[in-house]
Motif scaffolding. Sequence first.
Motif, PDB file in Angstrom:
ATOM      1  N   ALA A  72       0.836  -1.207   0.000  1.00 25.15           N
ATOM      2  CA  ALA A  72       0.000   0.000   0.000  1.00 25.15           C
ATOM      3  C   ALA A  72       0.869   1.255   0.000  1.00 25.15           C
ATOM      4  CB  ALA A  72      -0.924  -0.014   1.209  1.00 25.15           C
ATOM      5  N   GLN A  73       1.929   1.253   0.800  1.00 24.80           N
ATOM      6  CA  GLN A  73       2.822   2.414   0.873  1.00 24.80           C
ATOM      7  C   GLN A  73       3.494   2.682  -0.467  1.00 24.80           C
ATOM      8  OE1 GLN A  73       3.638   4.489   3.632  1.00 24.80           O
ATOM      9  NE2 GLN A  73       4.669   5.671   2.078  1.00 24.80           N
ATOM     10  N   LEU A  74       3.996   1.635  -1.113  1.00 24.12           N
ATOM     11  CA  LEU A  74       4.702   1.819  -2.380  1.00 24.12           C
ATOM     12  C   LEU A  74       3.769   2.202  -3.516  1.00 24.12           C
ATOM     13  CD1 LEU A  74       7.329  -1.049  -2.293  1.00 24.12           C
ATOM     14  CD2 LEU A  74       7.673   1.380  -1.865  1.00 24.12           C
ATOM     15  N   THR A  75       2.600   1.580  -3.606  1.00 25.99           N
ATOM     16  CA  THR A  75       1.685   1.920  -4.705  1.00 25.99           C
ATOM     17  C   THR A  75       1.092   3.301  -4.498  1.00 25.99           C
ATOM     18  OG1 THR A  75      -0.106   0.730  -3.609  1.00 25.99           O
ATOM     19  CG2 THR A  75       1.102  -0.449  -5.313  1.00 25.99           C
ATOM     20  N   LYS A  76       0.843   3.680  -3.263  1.00 27.31           N
ATOM     21  CA  LYS A  76       0.355   5.037  -2.985  1.00 27.31           C
ATOM     22  C   LYS A  76       1.418   6.058  -3.356  1.00 27.31           C
ATOM     23  CE  LYS A  76      -1.238   7.968   0.714  1.00 27.31           C
ATOM     24  NZ  LYS A  76      -0.938   8.245   2.092  1.00 27.31           N
ATOM     25  N   ARG A  85      -7.340  -4.885  -3.792  1.00 27.38           N
ATOM     26  CA  ARG A  85      -7.042  -6.141  -4.506  1.00 27.38           C
ATOM     27  C   ARG A  85      -5.540  -6.394  -4.582  1.00 27.38           C
ATOM     28  NH1 ARG A  85     -10.269  -7.984  -9.606  1.00 27.38           N
ATOM     29  NH2 ARG A  85      -9.381  -9.907  -8.832  1.00 27.38           N
ATOM     30  N   GLU A  86      -4.752  -5.325  -4.584  1.00 26.35           N
ATOM     31  CA  GLU A  86      -3.296  -5.485  -4.643  1.00 26.35           C
ATOM     32  C   GLU A  86      -2.746  -6.111  -3.358  1.00 26.35           C
ATOM     33  OE1 GLU A  86      -2.326  -1.439  -5.416  1.00 26.35           O
ATOM     34  OE2 GLU A  86      -2.288  -1.726  -7.573  1.00 26.35           O
ATOM     35  N   VAL A  92       0.853 -13.209   0.863  1.00 27.69           N
ATOM     36  CA  VAL A  92      -0.265 -13.150   1.805  1.00 27.69           C
ATOM     37  C   VAL A  92      -1.111 -14.418   1.697  1.00 27.69           C
ATOM     38  CG1 VAL A  92      -2.386 -11.906   2.395  1.00 27.69           C
ATOM     39  CG2 VAL A  92      -0.310 -10.636   1.881  1.00 27.69           C
ATOM     40  N   VAL A  93      -1.362 -14.873   0.476  1.00 31.21           N
ATOM     41  CA  VAL A  93      -2.116 -16.113   0.277  1.00 31.21           C
ATOM     42  C   VAL A  93      -1.358 -17.292   0.884  1.00 31.21           C
ATOM     43  CG1 VAL A  93      -2.995 -17.720  -1.466  1.00 31.21           C
ATOM     44  CG2 VAL A  93      -3.344 -15.267  -1.761  1.00 31.21           C
TER      45      VAL A  93
END
Length: 135
Positions: A72-76, A85-86, A92-93
């Motif tokens: 989340a930090q990098l894509t933001k 969805r990312e 994680v799976v």
Amino acid sequence: LGFAIYWLMGFLTVTVFPMKKDRGITILLMVFINTVFLGFPIIEGLYGSEAIFAASLSTIIFNVLLYTAGVAQLTKDSRGSFSFRELLNAPVVAVLISLILFFTGIRVPVVIEETISTLSIILFDGLLVVPEEGV
């Protein structure tokens, strides 16, 4: 609590030393340091191989945070927004499947267990190989 403190330190660092780009990477690198590579051998040496299981529990938390909050930090940082969805990615799976197998007591077939064990040994030993200078 430690991750929150490191995240705050990373945020303060990029605020005190303003950066136009790579803010997310800087914060991420300050939060998620590689303690497993050096930490596990030290833990095993001090407390024995039984302690590795307890130490690996913290690694689960580390990996889930890295591959969710880190993504989340990098894509933001790169796009200005991110999609939930990312956050559903291979690591994680894998953690979710591992937790389900562990808590339900379901055993995977021996051939799969041996294959994963062999691959983990090969991959770990491959990380120990340091290339020569200039390669």
